[in-house]
Scaffold this motif. Structure first.
Motif, mmCIF file in Angstrom:
data_model
loop_
_atom_site.group_PDB
_atom_site.id
_atom_site.type_symbol
_atom_site.label_atom_id
_atom_site.label_comp_id
_atom_site.label_asym_id
_atom_site.label_seq_id
_atom_site.Cartn_x
_atom_site.Cartn_y
_atom_site.Cartn_z
ATOM 1 N N GLY A 79 0.809 -1.217 0.000
ATOM 2 C CA GLY A 79 0.000 0.000 0.000
ATOM 3 C C GLY A 79 0.839 1.263 0.000
ATOM 4 O O GLY A 79 1.871 1.343 -0.666
ATOM 5 N N ASP A 80 0.387 2.243 0.793
ATOM 6 C CA ASP A 80 1.038 3.553 0.769
ATOM 7 C C ASP A 80 2.358 3.593 1.539
ATOM 8 O O ASP A 80 2.938 4.654 1.717
ATOM 9 N N ARG A 81 2.834 2.438 1.971
ATOM 10 C CA ARG A 81 4.178 2.396 2.574
ATOM 11 C C ARG A 81 5.258 2.529 1.505
ATOM 12 O O ARG A 81 6.402 2.797 1.807
ATOM 13 N N LEU A 82 4.891 2.305 0.259
ATOM 14 C CA LEU A 82 5.796 2.521 -0.864
ATOM 15 C C LEU A 82 5.527 3.917 -1.394
ATOM 16 O O LEU A 82 4.420 4.223 -1.821
ATOM 17 N N THR A 83 6.536 4.769 -1.314
ATOM 18 C CA THR A 83 6.376 6.156 -1.741
ATOM 19 C C THR A 83 7.490 6.510 -2.706
ATOM 20 O O THR A 83 8.451 5.774 -2.880
ATOM 21 N N GLY A 84 7.356 7.648 -3.302
ATOM 22 C CA GLY A 84 8.391 8.130 -4.202
ATOM 23 C C GLY A 84 7.856 9.201 -5.119
ATOM 24 O O GLY A 84 6.708 9.620 -5.033
ATOM 25 N N ASP A 85 8.744 9.613 -5.988
ATOM 26 C CA ASP A 85 8.381 10.597 -7.005
ATOM 27 C C ASP A 85 9.040 10.165 -8.303
ATOM 28 O O ASP A 85 9.451 9.022 -8.444
ATOM 29 N N ARG A 86 9.168 11.063 -9.253
ATOM 30 C CA ARG A 86 9.731 10.707 -10.548
ATOM 31 C C ARG A 86 11.197 10.310 -10.472
ATOM 32 O O ARG A 86 11.715 9.668 -11.375
ATOM 33 N N ARG A 87 11.860 10.686 -9.368
ATOM 34 C CA ARG A 87 13.294 10.399 -9.247
ATOM 35 C C ARG A 87 13.661 9.360 -8.206
ATOM 36 O O ARG A 87 14.702 8.733 -8.308
ATOM 37 N N THR A 88 12.832 9.184 -7.172
ATOM 38 C CA THR A 88 13.220 8.315 -6.067
ATOM 39 C C THR A 88 12.103 7.356 -5.668
ATOM 40 O O THR A 88 10.940 7.566 -6.008
ATOM 41 N N VAL A 89 12.500 6.317 -4.929
ATOM 42 C CA VAL A 89 11.572 5.321 -4.388
ATOM 43 C C VAL A 89 11.966 5.079 -2.943
ATOM 44 O O VAL A 89 13.156 5.047 -2.608
ATOM 45 N N ARG A 90 10.957 4.854 -2.088
ATOM 46 C CA ARG A 90 11.224 4.599 -0.674
ATOM 47 C C ARG A 90 10.165 3.629 -0.155
ATOM 48 O O ARG A 90 8.984 3.768 -0.460
ATOM 49 N N LEU A 91 10.606 2.666 0.650
ATOM 50 C CA LEU A 91 9.690 1.753 1.311
ATOM 51 C C LEU A 91 9.763 2.032 2.796
ATOM 52 O O LEU A 91 10.822 1.915 3.403
ATOM 53 N N ASP A 92 8.643 2.421 3.384
ATOM 54 C CA ASP A 92 8.589 2.761 4.806
ATOM 55 C C ASP A 92 7.970 1.611 5.589
ATOM 56 O O ASP A 92 6.751 1.496 5.685
ATOM 57 N N LEU A 93 8.838 0.759 6.115
ATOM 58 C CA LEU A 93 8.425 -0.320 6.997
ATOM 59 C C LEU A 93 9.245 -0.221 8.263
ATOM 60 O O LEU A 93 10.280 0.448 8.306
ATOM 61 N N GLU A 94 8.799 -0.920 9.294
ATOM 62 C CA GLU A 94 9.627 -1.035 10.492
ATOM 63 C C GLU A 94 10.938 -1.680 10.077
ATOM 64 O O GLU A 94 10.979 -2.444 9.113
ATOM 65 N N PRO A 95 12.023 -1.410 10.808
ATOM 66 C CA PRO A 95 13.300 -2.026 10.448
ATOM 67 C C PRO A 95 13.174 -3.548 10.365
ATOM 68 O O PRO A 95 12.513 -4.181 11.176
ATOM 69 N N VAL A 96 13.789 -4.112 9.344
ATOM 70 C CA VAL A 96 13.748 -5.550 9.134
ATOM 71 C C VAL A 96 14.892 -6.191 9.895
ATOM 72 O O VAL A 96 16.044 -5.790 9.747
ATOM 73 N N ASP A 97 14.588 -7.183 10.735
ATOM 74 C CA ASP A 97 15.625 -7.933 11.445
ATOM 75 C C ASP A 97 16.098 -9.036 10.513
ATOM 76 O O ASP A 97 15.441 -10.052 10.349
ATOM 77 N N ALA A 98 17.226 -8.793 9.893
ATOM 78 C CA ALA A 98 17.719 -9.707 8.878
ATOM 79 C C ALA A 98 18.670 -10.749 9.440
ATOM 80 O O ALA A 98 19.248 -11.514 8.706
ATOM 81 N N GLU A 99 18.853 -10.775 10.746
ATOM 82 C CA GLU A 99 19.815 -11.693 11.350
ATOM 83 C C GLU A 99 19.142 -12.831 12.098
ATOM 84 O O GLU A 99 19.804 -13.741 12.550
ATOM 85 N N ARG A 100 17.841 -12.790 12.246
ATOM 86 C CA ARG A 100 17.151 -13.647 13.187
ATOM 87 C C ARG A 100 16.701 -14.963 12.570
ATOM 88 O O ARG A 100 16.069 -15.005 11.540
ATOM 89 N N GLY A 101 17.072 -16.052 13.198
ATOM 90 C CA GLY A 101 16.444 -17.348 13.092
ATOM 91 C C GLY A 101 16.342 -18.048 11.772
ATOM 92 O O GLY A 101 15.297 -18.592 11.485
ATOM 93 N N THR A 102 17.388 -18.104 10.982
ATOM 94 C CA THR A 102 17.307 -18.912 9.773
ATOM 95 C C THR A 102 18.691 -19.326 9.325
ATOM 96 O O THR A 102 19.684 -18.695 9.656
ATOM 97 N N ASP A 103 18.734 -20.387 8.571
ATOM 98 C CA ASP A 103 19.969 -20.801 7.911
ATOM 99 C C ASP A 103 19.839 -20.625 6.406
ATOM 100 O O ASP A 103 20.710 -21.052 5.659
ATOM 101 N N ARG A 104 18.753 -20.010 5.972
ATOM 102 C CA ARG A 104 18.508 -19.833 4.541
ATOM 103 C C ARG A 104 18.187 -18.379 4.240
ATOM 104 O O ARG A 104 17.029 -18.029 4.044
#
Length: 126
Positions: A79-104
């Motif tokens: 939804g509207d968490r993806l923002t931007g204009d003609r030059r830029t793109v931004r995804l506004d989500l809570e920080p992603v914990d990319a270190e947690r609980g997987t081997d894949r």
């Protein structure tokens, strides 16, 4: 008085792409890779740099069209968490914990950025 509702969204990218436990299936694998990239690299990203990273062989105009289609697909999920204009793109989500609980890390996500991310992830775990 105005009431404000805050909605938290959990995006998982390590065990397969999902939002709040619901599997995400975007238009293309590259769109899924772009969603993961934007989630793991917060902030504004120039559209031209995204095109160069994700569609390097397609030329600027074709790449920008593919980016537009990928962003439409992503917007359908976030939804509207993806923002931007003609030059830029931004995804506004809570920080992603990319270190947690997987081997894949990032299964099914392709591209140089994902290979580099997996390499750095493996080094941090070693």
């Amino acid at each position: 008085s105005t009431m404000v509702t805050v909605v938290m969204v959990e995006l998982r990218v390590l065990d397969g792409l999902s939002i709040d436990g619901r599997p995400v299936r975007l238009r293309t694998r590259r769109a899924e890779s772009l969603l993961a990239f934007l989630a793991l690299h917060p902030g504004e990203h120039p559209r031209d740099e995204i095109v160069a990273r994700f569609w390097p062989d397609d030329g600027q105009e074709a790449g920008r069209q593919k980016l537009r289609l990928a962003l439409m697909s992503i917007r359908g999920e976030v939804g509207d968490r993806l923002t931007g204009d003609r030059r830029t793109v931004r995804l506004d989500l809570e920080p992603v914990d990319a270190e947690r609980g997987t081997d894949r890390p990032l299964p099914g996500i392709e591209g140089e950025w994902a290979v580099e991310w997996r390499r750095a992830w493996a080094e941090r775990r070693a």
